[in-house]
Write a protein that holds these residues in place. Structure first.
Motif, PDB file in Angstrom:
ATOM      1  N   VAL A   1     -50.528 -13.981  -9.182  1.00  0.00           N
ATOM      2  CA  VAL A   1     -51.186 -15.253  -8.888  1.00  0.00           C
ATOM      3  C   VAL A   1     -51.381 -15.348  -7.380  1.00  0.00           C
ATOM      4  O   VAL A   1     -50.465 -15.046  -6.605  1.00  0.00           O
ATOM      5  CB  VAL A   1     -50.303 -16.427  -9.386  1.00  0.00           C
ATOM      6  CG1 VAL A   1     -50.848 -17.767  -8.929  1.00  0.00           C
ATOM      7  CG2 VAL A   1     -50.175 -16.376 -10.894  1.00  0.00           C
ATOM      8  N   SER A   2     -52.557 -15.769  -6.963  1.00  0.00           N
ATOM      9  CA  SER A   2     -52.824 -15.932  -5.528  1.00  0.00           C
ATOM     10  C   SER A   2     -52.316 -17.294  -5.061  1.00  0.00           C
ATOM     11  O   SER A   2     -52.049 -18.199  -5.861  1.00  0.00           O
ATOM     12  CB  SER A   2     -54.317 -15.814  -5.242  1.00  0.00           C
ATOM     13  OG  SER A   2     -55.006 -16.950  -5.741  1.00  0.00           O
ATOM     14  N   ARG A   3     -52.237 -17.431  -3.749  1.00  0.00           N
ATOM     15  CA  ARG A   3     -51.845 -18.727  -3.170  1.00  0.00           C
ATOM     16  C   ARG A   3     -52.837 -19.816  -3.594  1.00  0.00           C
ATOM     17  O   ARG A   3     -52.435 -20.921  -3.947  1.00  0.00           O
ATOM     18  CB  ARG A   3     -51.787 -18.603  -1.647  1.00  0.00           C
ATOM     19  CG  ARG A   3     -50.608 -17.774  -1.168  1.00  0.00           C
ATOM     20  CD  ARG A   3     -50.684 -17.414   0.320  1.00  0.00           C
ATOM     21  NE  ARG A   3     -51.000 -18.494   1.219  1.00  0.00           N
ATOM     22  CZ  ARG A   3     -50.122 -19.366   1.728  1.00  0.00           C
ATOM     23  NH1 ARG A   3     -48.851 -19.277   1.404  1.00  0.00           N
ATOM     24  NH2 ARG A   3     -50.510 -20.317   2.558  1.00  0.00           N
ATOM     25  N   ALA A   4     -54.119 -19.490  -3.602  1.00  0.00           N
ATOM     26  CA  ALA A   4     -55.137 -20.463  -4.006  1.00  0.00           C
ATOM     27  C   ALA A   4     -54.972 -20.859  -5.465  1.00  0.00           C
ATOM     28  O   ALA A   4     -55.102 -22.038  -5.816  1.00  0.00           O
ATOM     29  CB  ALA A   4     -56.534 -19.892  -3.777  1.00  0.00           C
ATOM     30  N   MET A   5     -54.688 -19.901  -6.333  1.00  0.00           N
ATOM     31  CA  MET A   5     -54.518 -20.196  -7.758  1.00  0.00           C
ATOM     32  C   MET A   5     -53.346 -21.144  -7.990  1.00  0.00           C
ATOM     33  O   MET A   5     -53.455 -22.097  -8.758  1.00  0.00           O
ATOM     34  CB  MET A   5     -54.267 -18.915  -8.547  1.00  0.00           C
ATOM     35  CG  MET A   5     -55.438 -18.016  -8.711  1.00  0.00           C
ATOM     36  SD  MET A   5     -54.863 -16.528  -9.590  1.00  0.00           S
ATOM     37  CE  MET A   5     -56.355 -15.558  -9.589  1.00  0.00           C
ATOM     38  N   PHE A   6     -52.222 -20.893  -7.326  1.00  0.00           N
ATOM     39  CA  PHE A   6     -51.041 -21.719  -7.566  1.00  0.00           C
ATOM     40  C   PHE A   6     -51.251 -23.146  -7.058  1.00  0.00           C
ATOM     41  O   PHE A   6     -50.912 -24.114  -7.736  1.00  0.00           O
ATOM     42  CB  PHE A   6     -49.786 -21.091  -6.948  1.00  0.00           C
ATOM     43  CG  PHE A   6     -48.523 -21.682  -7.504  1.00  0.00           C
ATOM     44  CD1 PHE A   6     -48.056 -21.292  -8.742  1.00  0.00           C
ATOM     45  CD2 PHE A   6     -47.832 -22.646  -6.808  1.00  0.00           C
ATOM     46  CE1 PHE A   6     -46.904 -21.850  -9.287  1.00  0.00           C
ATOM     47  CE2 PHE A   6     -46.672 -23.219  -7.332  1.00  0.00           C
ATOM     48  CZ  PHE A   6     -46.210 -22.819  -8.576  1.00  0.00           C
ATOM     49  N   VAL A   7     -51.840 -23.267  -5.877  1.00  0.00           N
ATOM     50  CA  VAL A   7     -52.127 -24.601  -5.335  1.00  0.00           C
ATOM     51  C   VAL A   7     -53.105 -25.334  -6.253  1.00  0.00           C
ATOM     52  O   VAL A   7     -52.971 -26.543  -6.472  1.00  0.00           O
ATOM     53  CB  VAL A   7     -52.668 -24.495  -3.889  1.00  0.00           C
ATOM     54  CG1 VAL A   7     -53.259 -25.806  -3.421  1.00  0.00           C
ATOM     55  CG2 VAL A   7     -51.568 -24.045  -2.946  1.00  0.00           C
ATOM     56  N   THR A   8     -54.051 -24.615  -6.823  1.00  0.00           N
ATOM     57  CA  THR A   8     -55.008 -25.219  -7.750  1.00  0.00           C
ATOM     58  C   THR A   8     -54.297 -25.755  -8.991  1.00  0.00           C
ATOM     59  O   THR A   8     -54.605 -26.861  -9.462  1.00  0.00           O
ATOM     60  CB  THR A   8     -56.092 -24.201  -8.143  1.00  0.00           C
ATOM     61  OG1 THR A   8     -56.818 -23.831  -6.962  1.00  0.00           O
ATOM     62  CG2 THR A   8     -57.058 -24.773  -9.180  1.00  0.00           C
ATOM     63  N   MET A   9     -53.350 -25.002  -9.521  1.00  0.00           N
ATOM     64  CA  MET A   9     -52.610 -25.479 -10.700  1.00  0.00           C
ATOM     65  C   MET A   9     -51.881 -26.786 -10.391  1.00  0.00           C
ATOM     66  O   MET A   9     -51.940 -27.738 -11.179  1.00  0.00           O
ATOM     67  CB  MET A   9     -51.622 -24.414 -11.176  1.00  0.00           C
ATOM     68  CG  MET A   9     -52.281 -23.230 -11.848  1.00  0.00           C
ATOM     69  SD  MET A   9     -51.042 -22.075 -12.480  1.00  0.00           S
ATOM     70  CE  MET A   9     -51.417 -20.644 -11.500  1.00  0.00           C
ATOM     71  N   LEU A  10     -51.203 -26.835  -9.249  1.00  0.00           N
ATOM     72  CA  LEU A  10     -50.506 -28.065  -8.865  1.00  0.00           C
ATOM     73  C   LEU A  10     -51.494 -29.208  -8.637  1.00  0.00           C
ATOM     74  O   LEU A  10     -51.270 -30.344  -9.055  1.00  0.00           O
ATOM     75  CB  LEU A  10     -49.656 -27.837  -7.617  1.00  0.00           C
ATOM     76  CG  LEU A  10     -48.491 -26.860  -7.763  1.00  0.00           C
ATOM     77  CD1 LEU A  10     -47.803 -26.645  -6.415  1.00  0.00           C
ATOM     78  CD2 LEU A  10     -47.491 -27.332  -8.814  1.00  0.00           C
TER      79      LEU A  10
ATOM     80  N   MET B   1     -45.527 -13.495  -7.602  1.00  0.00           N
ATOM     81  CA  MET B   1     -45.339 -14.159  -8.891  1.00  0.00           C
ATOM     82  C   MET B   1     -46.502 -13.800  -9.807  1.00  0.00           C
ATOM     83  O   MET B   1     -47.663 -13.889  -9.403  1.00  0.00           O
ATOM     84  CB  MET B   1     -45.274 -15.671  -8.692  1.00  0.00           C
ATOM     85  CG  MET B   1     -45.088 -16.435  -9.992  1.00  0.00           C
ATOM     86  SD  MET B   1     -44.756 -18.180  -9.700  1.00  0.00           S
ATOM     87  CE  MET B   1     -43.016 -18.085  -9.301  1.00  0.00           C
ATOM     88  N   ASN B   2     -46.180 -13.404 -11.040  1.00  0.00           N
ATOM     89  CA  ASN B   2     -47.259 -13.079 -11.967  1.00  0.00           C
ATOM     90  C   ASN B   2     -47.667 -14.313 -12.770  1.00  0.00           C
ATOM     91  O   ASN B   2     -47.040 -15.368 -12.688  1.00  0.00           O
ATOM     92  CB  ASN B   2     -46.903 -11.876 -12.853  1.00  0.00           C
ATOM     93  CG  ASN B   2     -45.779 -12.154 -13.830  1.00  0.00           C
ATOM     94  OD1 ASN B   2     -45.722 -13.204 -14.459  1.00  0.00           O
ATOM     95  ND2 ASN B   2     -44.877 -11.192 -13.978  1.00  0.00           N
ATOM     96  N   ARG B   3     -48.738 -14.168 -13.518  1.00  0.00           N
ATOM     97  CA  ARG B   3     -49.307 -15.308 -14.251  1.00  0.00           C
ATOM     98  C   ARG B   3     -48.342 -15.865 -15.288  1.00  0.00           C
ATOM     99  O   ARG B   3     -48.281 -17.081 -15.489  1.00  0.00           O
ATOM    100  CB  ARG B   3     -50.608 -14.905 -14.924  1.00  0.00           C
ATOM    101  CG  ARG B   3     -51.730 -14.717 -13.946  1.00  0.00           C
ATOM    102  CD  ARG B   3     -52.994 -14.300 -14.661  1.00  0.00           C
ATOM    103  NE  ARG B   3     -54.099 -14.320 -13.732  1.00  0.00           N
ATOM    104  CZ  ARG B   3     -55.369 -14.397 -14.094  1.00  0.00           C
ATOM    105  NH1 ARG B   3     -55.678 -14.467 -15.366  1.00  0.00           N
ATOM    106  NH2 ARG B   3     -56.306 -14.406 -13.191  1.00  0.00           N
ATOM    107  N   ALA B   4     -47.620 -14.993 -15.968  1.00  0.00           N
ATOM    108  CA  ALA B   4     -46.667 -15.461 -16.973  1.00  0.00           C
ATOM    109  C   ALA B   4     -45.575 -16.305 -16.321  1.00  0.00           C
ATOM    110  O   ALA B   4     -45.214 -17.371 -16.839  1.00  0.00           O
ATOM    111  CB  ALA B   4     -46.053 -14.275 -17.720  1.00  0.00           C
TER     112      ALA B   4
END
Length: 168
Positions: free
Chosen positions: A8-17, A137-140
């Motif tokens: 997971v990228s930094r952008a992806m994780f921030v997007t989820m939050l 951190m992976n997607r799972a």
């Protein structure tokens, strides 16, 4: 395709939050200070909001590095801060000592967040009792942390929502 082992990228994780926050009625804010985040990037409003409220910062005042894999300690620090921002206190669901064998490898800025999230049941270490803080951190793992965060904070996520938390 979910591809659970992909990082997971930094952008992806921030997007989820950020998408969780949006569902709670919180307005997002365009990222203005980063040279590597354009206003038309899908993650721009989430990065802007997360930076504005103190969930994250860039590597410098002008570089966010959205495509860098997020480390386990970065994601954990963002998760704990997110709970604070949305006025949720993480419960202490366990009395057991959550000392990881590699605790000395966890940066000081992330240590309290790792302890809080582990004690709240949001995350666990690996079978060998390590946390591996600098591992991507992976997607799972990210999906499990988001699910656990929502559970312990009492945030409802419907499978039928038009705006999914996960990103494609």
């Amino acid at each position: 395709l979910f591809q659970p082992k992909n990082l997971v990228s930094r952008a992806m994780f921030v997007t989820m939050l950020g998408r969780i926050a949006e569902r709670m009625g919180i307005k997002m804010e365009e990222a203005k200070n980063y040279i590597d985040v354009n206003n038309d990037d899908y993650f721009s409003p989430y990065v802007g909001w997360a930076t504005m409220v103190g969930i994250t910062s860039g590597y410098s005042s002008s570089v966010f590095a959205p495509d860098d894999p997020i480390t386990r300690e970065q994601a954990t620090a963002m998760t704990a801060t997110f709970a604070d921002v949305i006025n949720r206190t993480l419960p202490e669901l366990t009395d057991q000592d959550r000392n990881f064998k590699d605790e000395e490898d966890i940066h000081s800025w992330a240590l309290e967040a790792v302890e809080k999230c582990a004690n709240a049941g949001i995350l666990k270490g690996y079978d060998d009792n390590t946390f591996q803080p600098q591992t991507g951190m992976n997607r799972a793992e990210a999906a499990q942390i988001i699910q656990n965060l929502c559970t312990v904070c009492g945030i409802e996520l419907s499978d039928n929502d038009e705006n999914p938390v996960a990103i494609e």
